[in-house]
Every structure is written in structure tokens, then in C-alpha cells.
Design a protein around this motif. Structure first.
Motif, mmCIF file in Angstrom:
data_model
loop_
_atom_site.group_PDB
_atom_site.id
_atom_site.type_symbol
_atom_site.label_atom_id
_atom_site.label_comp_id
_atom_site.label_asym_id
_atom_site.label_seq_id
_atom_site.Cartn_x
_atom_site.Cartn_y
_atom_site.Cartn_z
ATOM 1 N N UNK A 93 -22.477 8.311 17.276
ATOM 2 C CA UNK A 93 -23.306 7.772 16.190
ATOM 3 C C UNK A 93 -23.832 8.849 15.262
ATOM 4 N N UNK A 94 -24.214 9.982 15.835
ATOM 5 C CA UNK A 94 -24.823 11.001 14.998
ATOM 6 C C UNK A 94 -24.740 12.381 15.611
ATOM 7 N N UNK A 95 -24.396 13.369 14.796
ATOM 8 C CA UNK A 95 -24.379 14.761 15.221
ATOM 9 C C UNK A 95 -24.907 15.616 14.086
ATOM 10 N N UNK A 106 -23.346 4.583 22.208
ATOM 11 C CA UNK A 106 -23.885 4.329 20.876
ATOM 12 C C UNK A 106 -25.371 4.707 20.828
ATOM 13 N N UNK A 107 -25.819 4.989 19.617
ATOM 14 C CA UNK A 107 -27.219 5.352 19.347
ATOM 15 C C UNK A 107 -27.670 6.567 20.165
ATOM 16 N N UNK A 108 -26.842 7.609 20.161
ATOM 17 C CA UNK A 108 -27.224 8.916 20.701
ATOM 18 C C UNK A 108 -27.075 9.928 19.574
ATOM 19 N N UNK A 127 -28.974 7.097 28.225
ATOM 20 C CA UNK A 127 -28.601 6.035 27.280
ATOM 21 C C UNK A 127 -27.218 5.468 27.636
ATOM 22 N N UNK A 128 -26.290 6.349 28.042
ATOM 23 C CA UNK A 128 -24.950 5.903 28.367
ATOM 24 C C UNK A 128 -24.878 5.069 29.629
ATOM 25 N N UNK A 129 -25.647 5.448 30.647
ATOM 26 C CA UNK A 129 -25.590 4.758 31.940
ATOM 27 C C UNK A 129 -26.565 3.583 32.028
ATOM 28 N N UNK A 130 -27.624 3.606 31.241
ATOM 29 C CA UNK A 130 -28.631 2.529 31.277
ATOM 30 C C UNK A 130 -28.932 2.026 29.860
ATOM 31 N N UNK A 140 -33.337 3.111 14.292
ATOM 32 C CA UNK A 140 -33.221 2.487 15.613
ATOM 33 C C UNK A 140 -34.354 1.497 15.852
ATOM 34 N N UNK A 141 -35.567 1.924 15.549
ATOM 35 C CA UNK A 141 -36.726 1.065 15.809
ATOM 36 C C UNK A 141 -36.689 -0.184 14.930
ATOM 37 N N UNK A 142 -36.260 -0.027 13.698
ATOM 38 C CA UNK A 142 -36.153 -1.181 12.805
ATOM 39 C C UNK A 142 -35.065 -2.135 13.291
#
Length: 497
Positions: free
Chosen positions: A448-450, A423-425, A185-188, A487-489
Motif C-alpha cells: 500500500x505504501x512505501x 494491505x494498509x501497511x 497487520x498481516x496475521x491479524x 485509514x481512520x476515515x
């Protein structure tokens, strides 16, 4: 007949064991086999398997060599043509068809009409270049190359299924593969909209002494059946074994622990101590997630509260009986503590499917992760030093011990360590899992979330819901589902613009 407390009460559906000990590695392979056998009884759907030709070196125009990489697809839930794509990432082991047929991410895929795809890691399982485990060819084994494989696979799936920007991609992975999910997610970020990283050690660490510190803490955690007395007895048991070895009575130790050969050399004695420690480390890491011996069972046994322990026995004798139970479970006549056999196993290029040699190479070149016991908080033997583990890097692969800190520093600089800016991980960890020390556990400006799950172990959230799961685990899965739904929404709204 084995005591009933050692019966396998549950099965690990997804397991990646980032460890260098032979005993732990065998436990990983055994758990995989049991997992697949059990899944066959409950999964009626079938996965489509395929292979994709990948560049051996994504960063060299001169190298035109390729290798065949295995993948699986499950279209059963896909809401064509715009349904999302859930990508399962495999780590340091063979990919199974159950990666797209079972697990929490599959449950979510059914709920959201997702296409399920999974890719095997290069140089593991059956995705090995001919001669790939030879030292001169291992240079092409890295997380950086693996991420590029995933990007190419994304393009392949995109074309094969005629996807568009409306097909939102979410990646999933556990342990090392969990780190890959976050890094992908971070690299792509233009390819992967969101990522779930379960028990992901995103910070490389040369001397991972904190691993055994958490093991000790978990062994005294009353929530999971541990106690301070249990931890103290484990310490006493290892000190007792060390005392006998220091006294030169290696024959007694060899007989007591039924070693295949007496641990006469210092190297063999380290192997013995590592094997004994592995038995505890494995129980803690996968507590209540498929291991035969949970923390509660282990502590009951070591503190003589279980009939199998034998009332009034000294810690040394209890450890001897624990090793006997291990041999029974593994169906081993004797405990192999030969350092020469370890070297032979790691040098073998004919058994690439197990991944043991390949993973050790990655610890030398990228991650470290050496679970040492030189810290006073470690409950095991101080013979388990950084030197005894890292000296295998030059011996096996010609990688200097002096190069290891630089290799690990590069990994953390390249990916951001445990302070990522992706973001969004969503990072998910159990608080008794030793690998939590190298993951992200707090929300912040760059996270974003832990989610930290009380009383749960390594990758526990990745399994489907089972009777007896802790309430905290149920709640964590609901929270994961909530993040994925958001995320999907969000992606759907963006695609409408």
C-alpha cells in the motif's frame, strides 16, 4: 576535554538496535537512558502502567504456565468512547512509559483523539518468565509468540475499556518492532486496521553483508557530510590494523588501542575489529538522531579536517584516536576485546533486562542478520566472517549452524519476506540506514505504501519534530499523517455500513 563536535545534540526517542556487537549494544542502552532522562524534562503527562498474564506457550494446550507482561496506557487524548486505539509495539529491549508519552505517533494520537497503549515484548525488560533466559526456556521466545501476545493484549484492552468495532486500531513500531507491526497487520487483519512499520527488516537474512555495503556508501554520501576520501581512509585504517596483527605485533595493537588485554588470540582480534567497526556502524545507523558522532563529524575527524584529528596523521593513528574518543564517551578505562567476556556476557542469565542474550538467540532461531565483512565492498576487516558469528549459536544455545538457513527460510516463508501481501501497511525507511536493505521500499500491487526519506537514518521518522530536522523528514511525517488519516476515515465509513 572532548571536542565540541562530539556533544550530544539530539536524543533518540525510540531506538531498537538489531545488532550483535557489544559496542553497538552498549550504545543502544546508553541512548535509551539519555532518551528517558531528556523526555522527563519535556513530558508533563503520566502513563498508567499495568501487567497482563500471558500464556507462556500460546500453541500448547498442555502448557498452562503464564508470565507477567508489562504495558502502558495514556488516556489523555482519547475521544471516548469511539476514538481510535494507537498500539505502540516494543522490540528487543525494555518498554518505557515514554512509548505512550512522546514520539510522532503520540502527536498523531492527540490529533485524532486516540487511546495510546504499548506492550513490552516477551522475555525482554521486566516481562521475563522466571528462569526465562535459561536455554531450555528460550524456546518460548519468538516473533510468532510475540504476535499472539499482542492479540491477547488487544482483547484485554478491548474488554477493559469497553471498546467496540468503532474503535479502529493502528499499530506502530520501529526496527524489529516495525517488522512486528507489519506482521501483526498481516496475521491479524481483523484486529489491526492499519500499521506503520518504520525501518522494519521484514526479510530475514543469514549473511547480511549488505549492511556494511550501505555503511560504506553512507560514509561517502556528501549529503550527510561523507566523502569518498573518508571511506578510503577508513578502509586504509582497518587494513593497517590487520597488517600489524598479521605481523604478530599484538602487543603494539593492544597498547595503541588501550585494550584491557592484548588481543593475542584470533578470537580476541576479531572482537577488536568488531568493536572498531561498531563505532562506524553506530554513527551511520543513527546519524543525526542522537549519536555523539555523526557521519559528518566522523569523516571530518578521520580526514584530519577537525583539530582533534591531528594534522598529517596516518589512518591507523586516526583510528586509534577515534577509539580513544569512544572510551571517553563510554567512560571506559580500556577497550574490552576479550572473546571470553563476550561468551560470558551472552551466557549470563542474570542480566535479562539488557536483552543481549535473548536477541542473539532470536538471530539464531529466526532472523540471522549477521553483519559480515567478507564482501569486497565492506570498508572494515575481512576477519568479520559469517563463521565467526554463527559459531556462537551452537556454543550458546546448542543450535546447529546447519539449521540456521532452514530457520531463516521459514521466517521468510511465514511472513512473506520483503514481498508481503498485507494491505494498509506503510513502510518507512531512511536511505542511509543499512536496514533499508531488508525492508520494503517500493510501492506495488501487494504494498500500500512505501516511503524512503533522503538523507535520514534508522527510525528517524518516529521522533517528534525538532529544530534542524531535514525537509525530507518533515515531508515524510506529513505523508505518514496523511496515510493514518485516510485509514481512520476509511474505517469510519466502513463502520457506518
Amino acid at each position: 576535554m572532548m571536542p565540541s563536535v562530539f556533544h550530544f545534540v539530539s536524543i533518540i526517542l525510540f531506538i531498537d538496535l538489531v545488532s550483535s556487537g557489544r559496542v553497538l549494544w552498549k550504545a543502544k542502552e546508553r541512548a535509551r537512558a539519555i532518551r528517558q532522562q531528556t523526555a522527563k524534562q519535556h513530558v508533563l503527562a503520566h502513563a498508567v502502567r499495568g501487567r497482563i498474564e500471558q500464556q507462556l506457550d500460546h500453541f500448547s494446550a498442555r502448557n498452562t504456565e503464564t508470565f507477567s507482561q508489562r504495558f502502558f496506557v495514556n488516556e489523555a487524548f482519547w475521544d471516548r468512547p469511539d476514538g481510535p486505539v494507537f498500539l505502540y509495539i516494543e522490540g528487543e529491549g525494555p518498554l518505557s512509559e515514554y512509548s505512550v508519552l512522546a514520539g510522532h505517533h503520540v502527536v498523531m494520537a492527540e490529533a485524532h483523539g486516540a487511546l495510546l497503549v504499548a506492550l513490552e515484548h516477551r522475555f525482554y525488560g521486566s516481562s521475563i518468565h522466571p528462569g526465562g533466559t535459561e536455554t531450555q526456556n528460550l524456546q518460548h521466545l519468538s516473533s510468532v509468540q510475540a504476535l499472539s501476545d499482542l492479540a491477547v493484549f488487544h482483547q484485554y484492552v478491548h474488554q477493559k475499556y469497553d471498546l467496540s468495532r468503532r474503535n479502529t486500531w493502528i499499530s506502530f513500531g520501529g526496527s524489529y518492532a516495525g517488522a512486528l507491526s507489519a506482521w501483526l497487520r498481516g496475521k491479524f487483519p481483523h484486529l489491526i486496521y492499519g500499521a506503520v512499520a518504520s525501518s522494519a527488516p521484514v526479510r530475514a537474512e543469514l549473511d547480511f553483508s549488505a549492511y556494511n555495503k550501505v555503511v560504506g556508501r553512507s560514509l561517502m554520501d556528501e549529503r550527510v557530510g561523507g566523502s569518498e576520501r573518508c571511506l578510503n581512509i577508513v578502509r586504509e585504517a582497518f587494513r593497517a590494523v590487520e597488517a600489524v596483527l598479521r605481523g604478530g605485533n599484538t602487543t603494539k595493537v593492544g597498547v595503541d588501542f588501550v585494550c584491557c588485554d592484548p588481543p593475542t588470540s584470533p578470537e580476541d582480534q576479531v572482537e577488536l575489529m568488531q568493536s572498531l567497526a561498531d563505532m562506524f556502524m553506530g554513527s551511520v545507523q543513527y546519524n543525526e538522531e542522537g549519536v555523539a558522532l555523526t557521519i559528518a563529524h566522523l569523516c571530518s575527524f578521520m580526514t584530519n579536517q577537525d583539530s582533534a584529528g591531528g594534522q598529517g596523521e596516518e589512518p591507523y593513528s586516526r583510528l586509534v584516536k577515534l577509539a580513544e574518543l569512544y572510551r571517553t564517551l563510554e567512560r571506559e578505562v580500556c577497550l574490552d576485546v576479550s572473546h571470553k567476556h563476550t561468551i560470558h556476557s551472552l551466557n549470563s542469565t542474570s542480566d535479562g533486562i539488557s536483552g543481549y542474550r535473548q536477541w542473539f538467540y532470536q538471530t539464531c532461531t529466526e532472523f540471522g542478520f549477521y553483519q559480515t565483512c567478507e564482501d569486497t565492498s565492506c570498508p572494515f576487516s575481512c576477519m568479520l566472517t559469517l563463521q565467526t558469528q554463527t559459531q556462537l549459536c551452537p556454543l550458546l544455545f546448542g543450535i546447529s549452524q546447519d539449521a540456521l538457513p532452514t530457520n531463516i527460510a521459514f521466517t521468510n516463508q511465514y511472513y512473506g519476506g520483503d514481498e508481503p501481501h498485507s494491505q494498509r501497511v506503510l513502510y518507512v525507511n531512511g536511505d542511509i540506514d543499512p536496514w533499508i536493505q531488508l525492508s520494503v521500499v517500493q510501492n506495488g500491487s501487494s504494498v500500500d505504501g512505501a516511503i524512503v526519506i533522503p538523507g535520514t537514518a534508522h527510525c528517524a521518522d518516529m521522533n517528534p519534530t525538532r529544530p534542524g530536522d531535514r525537509l525530507a523528514l518533515h515531508q515524510a511525517r506529513k505523508e505518514i499523517e496523511r496515510h493514518v488519516a485516510i485509514w481512520l476515515k476509511s474505517a469510519a465509513w466502513e463502520n457506518m455500513v
